[in-house]
Design a protein around this motif. Structure first.
Motif, short mmCIF file in Angstrom:
data_model
loop_
_atom_site.label_atom_id
_atom_site.label_comp_id
_atom_site.label_asym_id
_atom_site.label_seq_id
_atom_site.Cartn_x
_atom_site.Cartn_y
_atom_site.Cartn_z
N ASP A 80 76.39 -32.51 9.48
CA ASP A 80 77.73 -32.56 10.06
C ASP A 80 78.04 -31.42 11.01
O ASP A 80 79.06 -31.45 11.70
CB ASP A 80 78.77 -32.60 8.94
N ALA A 81 77.18 -30.40 11.06
CA ALA A 81 77.51 -29.23 11.87
C ALA A 81 76.23 -28.53 12.32
O ALA A 81 75.18 -28.65 11.69
CB ALA A 81 78.39 -28.26 11.08
N VAL A 82 76.36 -27.80 13.42
CA VAL A 82 75.23 -27.05 13.98
C VAL A 82 75.70 -25.67 14.39
O VAL A 82 76.90 -25.42 14.58
CB VAL A 82 74.62 -27.77 15.21
N THR A 83 74.74 -24.76 14.54
CA THR A 83 75.03 -23.43 15.04
C THR A 83 73.77 -22.86 15.68
O THR A 83 72.73 -23.53 15.75
CB THR A 83 75.54 -22.50 13.92
N VAL A 84 73.88 -21.63 16.14
CA VAL A 84 72.72 -20.90 16.65
C VAL A 84 72.27 -19.93 15.56
O VAL A 84 73.10 -19.28 14.91
CB VAL A 84 73.08 -20.13 17.94
N GLY A 85 70.98 -19.84 15.35
CA GLY A 85 70.44 -18.92 14.37
C GLY A 85 69.25 -18.16 14.89
O GLY A 85 68.71 -18.48 15.96
N ILE A 86 68.86 -17.14 14.16
CA ILE A 86 67.67 -16.35 14.48
C ILE A 86 66.70 -16.43 13.29
O ILE A 86 67.07 -16.10 12.16
CB ILE A 86 68.00 -14.87 14.75
N ASP A 87 65.49 -16.88 13.58
CA ASP A 87 64.41 -16.83 12.60
C ASP A 87 63.64 -15.54 12.88
O ASP A 87 62.76 -15.51 13.74
CB ASP A 87 63.52 -18.07 12.77
N PHE A 88 64.00 -14.47 12.18
CA PHE A 88 63.30 -13.20 12.38
C PHE A 88 61.90 -13.29 11.76
O PHE A 88 61.71 -13.81 10.66
CB PHE A 88 64.07 -12.04 11.75
N THR A 89 60.92 -12.77 12.50
CA THR A 89 59.52 -12.84 12.08
C THR A 89 58.87 -11.47 12.17
O THR A 89 58.93 -10.83 13.24
CB THR A 89 58.75 -13.82 12.99
N ALA A 90 58.27 -11.03 11.09
CA ALA A 90 57.46 -9.80 11.13
C ALA A 90 56.13 -10.15 11.78
O ALA A 90 55.18 -10.56 11.11
CB ALA A 90 57.27 -9.25 9.72
N ARG A 91 56.09 -10.00 13.10
CA ARG A 91 54.97 -10.54 13.87
C ARG A 91 53.64 -9.86 13.54
O ARG A 91 52.59 -10.51 13.52
CB ARG A 91 55.25 -10.40 15.36
#
Length: 205
Positions: A80-91
């Motif tokens: 029902d809803a969306v947003t912007v997110g960050i998938d932080f990754t320990a590269r």
């Protein structure tokens, strides 16, 4: 509540980090624990076990119905809803784990590695498969994408993952990142936009 995420879902990003690998034939799924969630504009603290933590900006979808073995044609009823997110990754950890053939949950699922902004109703948009989103750091755009470029569309992903996991109300789906990932450093100000609306705003500490 569980956090499901999709890797390698944009061609240019696959070429950016996995140039020597074939494009996936089906969605690449991984999970983050609920302790990875960071919201309400709280700061992100760079963990002491990594020397390179990268941002990966993504469209995040919120599940609003219980579902299992969902047909793709009905998948749109389950969010029902969306947003912007960050998938932080320990590269740095990810590189090592991949080289050693080991699981890499530690580089993706650590505390506060799943940042989400304010959710907006999907009814606000004509087509969620044609949405622009971007990330600014200290006022400069560093990453941008369009959901039209996904290898696997949102409804397709939901149908796929619901074969393996029962989706529950409040579950979150990170749908993959476009080209342009990069490291963060202490003091930076991150702001994420969906179309032209700012939904994500926090600092790195």
């Amino acid at each position: 509540m569980k956090i499901l995420a999709v890797g390698m879902n944009y061609v240019a990003h696959c070429q950016e980090l996995h140039a020597n690998e074939n494009l996936p034939k089906e969605p690449v799924i991984f999970m983050k624990p609920d302790s990875a969630l960071l919201k309400d504009s709280k700061p992100f603290f760079i963990p002491d076990f990594s020397r390179q933590v990268d941002y990966e900006t993504e469209l995040v979808v919120r599940i609003n119905r219980l579902g299992k073995n969902i047909a793709e044609r009905f998948a749109h009823r389950y969010y029902d809803a969306v947003t912007v997110g960050i998938d932080f990754t320990a590269r740095d950890l990810q590189r090592r784990f991949r080289e050693e053939g080991k699981p890499w949950e530690l580089c993706k699922g650590f505390d506060n590695s799943a940042v989400i902004g304010d959710f907006v109703s999907v009814n606000k948009f004509k087509d969620i498969q044609n949405l622009k989103f971007h990330l600014d750091i200290d006022g400069n755009t560093v990453q941008q994408g369009n959901t039209a470029d996904m290898l696997f569309k949102v409804d397709e992903i939901i149908a796929y993952v619901s074969r393996f996991f029962t989706l529950k109300i409040g579950d979150l789906l990170f749908t993959g990142t476009p080209v342009g990932v990069g490291p963060v450093s202490v003091g930076q100000h991150l702001q994420g936009y969906l179309e032209e609306e700012k939904l994500l705003d926090f600092y790195v500490r």
